[in-house]
Design an enzyme around this catalytic site. Structure first.
Site, PDB file in Angstrom:
ATOM      1  N   CYS A 128       1.589  -6.709   8.047  1.00  0.00           N
ATOM      2  CA  CYS A 128       0.655  -5.656   8.235  1.00  0.00           C
ATOM      3  C   CYS A 128       0.464  -4.931   9.455  1.00  0.00           C
ATOM      4  O   CYS A 128       0.842  -5.473  10.613  1.00  0.00           O
ATOM      5  CB  CYS A 128      -0.577  -6.638   8.295  1.00  0.00           C
ATOM      6  SG  CYS A 128      -2.021  -5.540   8.057  1.00  0.00           S
ATOM      7  N   ARG A 176      -2.471  -0.750  -3.268  1.00  0.00           N
ATOM      8  CA  ARG A 176      -3.331   0.472  -3.257  1.00  0.00           C
ATOM      9  C   ARG A 176      -3.497   1.077  -4.965  1.00  0.00           C
ATOM     10  O   ARG A 176      -4.468   1.543  -5.049  1.00  0.00           O
ATOM     11  CB  ARG A 176      -2.668   1.629  -2.541  1.00  0.00           C
ATOM     12  CG  ARG A 176      -2.915   1.364  -0.905  1.00  0.00           C
ATOM     13  CD  ARG A 176      -1.845   2.213  -0.153  1.00  0.00           C
ATOM     14  NE  ARG A 176      -0.554   1.964  -0.438  1.00  0.00           N
ATOM     15  CZ  ARG A 176       0.377   2.720   0.095  1.00  0.00           C
ATOM     16  NH1 ARG A 176       0.338   3.766   0.618  1.00  0.00           N
ATOM     17  NH2 ARG A 176       1.708   2.354  -0.264  1.00  0.00           N
TER      18      ARG A 176
HETATM   19  C1  LIG Z   1      -6.512  -0.784   3.196  1.00  0.00           C
HETATM   20  C2  LIG Z   1      -5.308  -1.753   3.069  1.00  0.00           C
HETATM   21  C3  LIG Z   1      -5.435  -3.103   3.900  1.00  0.00           C
HETATM   22  C4  LIG Z   1      -4.421  -3.937   4.001  1.00  0.00           C
HETATM   23  N1  LIG Z   1      -4.529  -5.169   4.336  1.00  0.00           N
HETATM   24  C5  LIG Z   1      -3.680  -5.899   4.599  1.00  0.00           C
HETATM   25  C6  LIG Z   1      -3.745  -7.340   5.095  1.00  0.00           C
HETATM   26  O1  LIG Z   1      -4.867  -7.771   5.398  1.00  0.00           O
HETATM   27  N2  LIG Z   1      -2.545  -8.133   5.001  1.00  0.00           N
HETATM   28  C7  LIG Z   1      -1.401  -7.764   4.421  1.00  0.00           C
HETATM   29  O2  LIG Z   1      -0.648  -8.917   4.457  1.00  0.00           O
HETATM   30  N3  LIG Z   1      -1.250  -6.698   4.086  1.00  0.00           N
HETATM   31  C8  LIG Z   1      -2.339  -5.852   4.039  1.00  0.00           C
HETATM   32  N4  LIG Z   1      -1.976  -4.500   3.581  1.00  0.00           N
HETATM   33  C9  LIG Z   1      -0.776  -4.285   2.869  1.00  0.00           C
HETATM   34  C10 LIG Z   1      -0.743  -4.565   1.388  1.00  0.00           C
HETATM   35  O3  LIG Z   1      -0.757  -5.684   1.134  1.00  0.00           O
HETATM   36  C11 LIG Z   1       0.590  -3.696   0.984  1.00  0.00           C
HETATM   37  O4  LIG Z   1       1.720  -4.615   1.482  1.00  0.00           O
HETATM   38  C12 LIG Z   1       0.963  -2.516   0.867  1.00  0.00           C
HETATM   39  O5  LIG Z   1      -0.352  -1.734   0.962  1.00  0.00           O
HETATM   40  C13 LIG Z   1       1.882  -1.968   0.162  1.00  0.00           C
HETATM   41  O6  LIG Z   1       1.542  -1.857  -1.163  1.00  0.00           O
HETATM   42  P1  LIG Z   1       1.211  -1.078  -2.235  1.00  0.00           P
HETATM   43  O7  LIG Z   1       1.982   0.335  -1.985  1.00  0.00           O
HETATM   44  O8  LIG Z   1       1.351  -1.747  -3.558  1.00  0.00           O
HETATM   45  O9  LIG Z   1      -0.159  -0.325  -1.699  1.00  0.00           O
HETATM   46  C14 LIG Z   1      -3.082  -3.368   3.376  1.00  0.00           C
HETATM   47  C15 LIG Z   1      -3.012  -2.278   2.846  1.00  0.00           C
HETATM   48  C16 LIG Z   1      -4.066  -1.513   2.659  1.00  0.00           C
HETATM   49  C17 LIG Z   1      -3.794  -0.162   2.133  1.00  0.00           C
END
Ligand SMILES: Cc1cc2nc3c(=O)[nH]c(=O)nc-3n(C[C@H](O)[C@H](O)[C@H](O)COP(=O)(O)O)c2cc1C
Length: 329
Positions: A101, A226
């Site tokens: 993150c 997302r």
């Molecule tokens: C609003 C938001 C909050 C997130 N919070 C975390 C989190 O608490 N822990 C984590 O490992 N990743 C977190 N992420 C990252 C997501 O788990 C993921 O790795 C990232 O969004 C990429 O995947 P996607 O393209 O499918 O969204 C967060 C992402 C978003 C957009």
């Protein structure tokens, strides 16, 4: 389909942890709609903060489908071990460590993806957590700190040696934040380097993309973040496509209304009459983001403080949408 420790996971699509999004109501909904595993929002490893209302809600797993996976984050091995133990006592069946993150709040304290720069510290944390609990421990990382130091393969090998049971890789470096397209080559290299299950994450937003990423990387599953916001049925769509190679129909307006209605009720029940309607606003915005002309209704909804009023207004709005659809047909 694959195992995480003693837990059999029956779908190749997983909900990514998203702080502020993947609360219990959303996790339950995604599980119901086809996610094989959901990961709870990050809980701070500082147990002294656990009495806050926010942490208490995050620690509430009542009625959740098993296995219950809880994510922890922090930059101190002992505190992480304590957090893992406390979560285990609180019903966690899998402990997931967040090194993926980029959030400032987390990175400033050298946690989340900032840790990837310090490999000895990564090893300390992984060892401490694995030793602390009698549960499978999983890890979520990015591909590296920045483009010049993509160390995901080294971290993955180290994680496997230490006893991590599954690894989620977001195809971006910490420095990329959310910019640019996710790259899947490094994920493929990680898959080649280790034998533990690897989950590919980043920009997966359709069933076809899920198939392509699995083929390209050889990962055991995809992790979707997302694209699930306001579209929790994406898990059913991806799961079906991966199994049978064809598409399930888009949910009808009536089904979307019913999913949203029950999601709202769960939010009101979970957060109560004051916070519930506030949390509901962002979810409603996501559900309606692809509905043309919904802006006016969204603004009106955002001004409503009462759960009942919000819920009634959604039912009425969908009546209008349905009438419009019937007319157009
Ligand atoms: C609003 C938001 C909050 C997130 N919070 C975390 C989190 O608490 N822990 C984590 O490992 N990743 C977190 N992420 C990252 C997501 O788990 C993921 O790795 C990232 O969004 C990429 O995947 P996607 O393209 O499918 O969204 C967060 C992402 C978003 C957009």
């Amino acid at each position: 389909m694959f195992q995480i420790g003693p837990h059999q996971i029956d779908s190749q699509v997983i909900l990514a942890p998203m702080a502020g999004v993947t609360d219990r109501p959303f996790r339950q909904l995604c599980r119901k709609l086809g996610a094989g595993l959901v990961v709870s929002e990050m809980v701070t490893s500082d147990a002294s903060l656990w009495q806050s209302r926010k942490s208490r809600l995050r620690l509430d797993h009542t009625g959740e489908a098993e296995p219950i996976s809880v994510q922890i984050a922090g930059g101190d091995a002992k505190m992480m071990a304590d957090a893992a133990r406390l979560n285990a006592d609180n019903g966690a069946q899998i402990i997931d460590i967040n090194m993926g993150c980029p959030a400032k709040k987390v990175c400033k304290k050298a946690a989340g993806s900032a840790l990837l720069r310090d490999e000895p510290l990564v090893a300390d944390i992984l060892q401490a957590v694995v030793a602390a609990v009698d549960l499978p421990v999983t890890l979520k990382i990015r591909t590296g700190w920045d483009r010049d130091s993509r160390n995901a393969v080294r971290i993955a090998r180290m994680a496997e040696d230490i006893g991590i049971t599954a690894l989620a890789v977001h195809g971006r470096t910490r420095a990329d934040r959310y910019q640019g397209e996710a790259e899947y080559d490094t994920i493929a290299a990680v898959v080649d380097a280790v034998s533990l299950p690897v989950f590919a994450n980043g920009d997966i937003d359709t069933p076809l993309k899920a198939r392509q990423v699995l083929d390209e990387t050889g990962a055991r599953a995809v992790m979707v973040g997302r694209a699930a916001q306001g579209r929790p049925w994406i898990f059913r769509e991806i799961d079906h496509f991966l199994r049978y190679g064809d598409n399930v129909p888009e949910p009808s307006l009536i089904e979307v209304r019913d999913i949203l209605s029950s999601h709202l009720r769960d939010l009101y029940g979970f957060y109560g009459d004051f916070m519930g309607p506030r949390i509901a606003r962002k979810h409603l915005g996501w559900y309606l983001q692809t509905v043309p002309g919904s802006e006016h209704f969204r603004q009106a909804f955002n001004r409503m403080d009462s759960a009942q009023e919000q819920h009634d207004s959604v039912l009425q709005y969908f009546e209008q949408l349905k009438a419009r659809e019937d007319q157009a047909a």
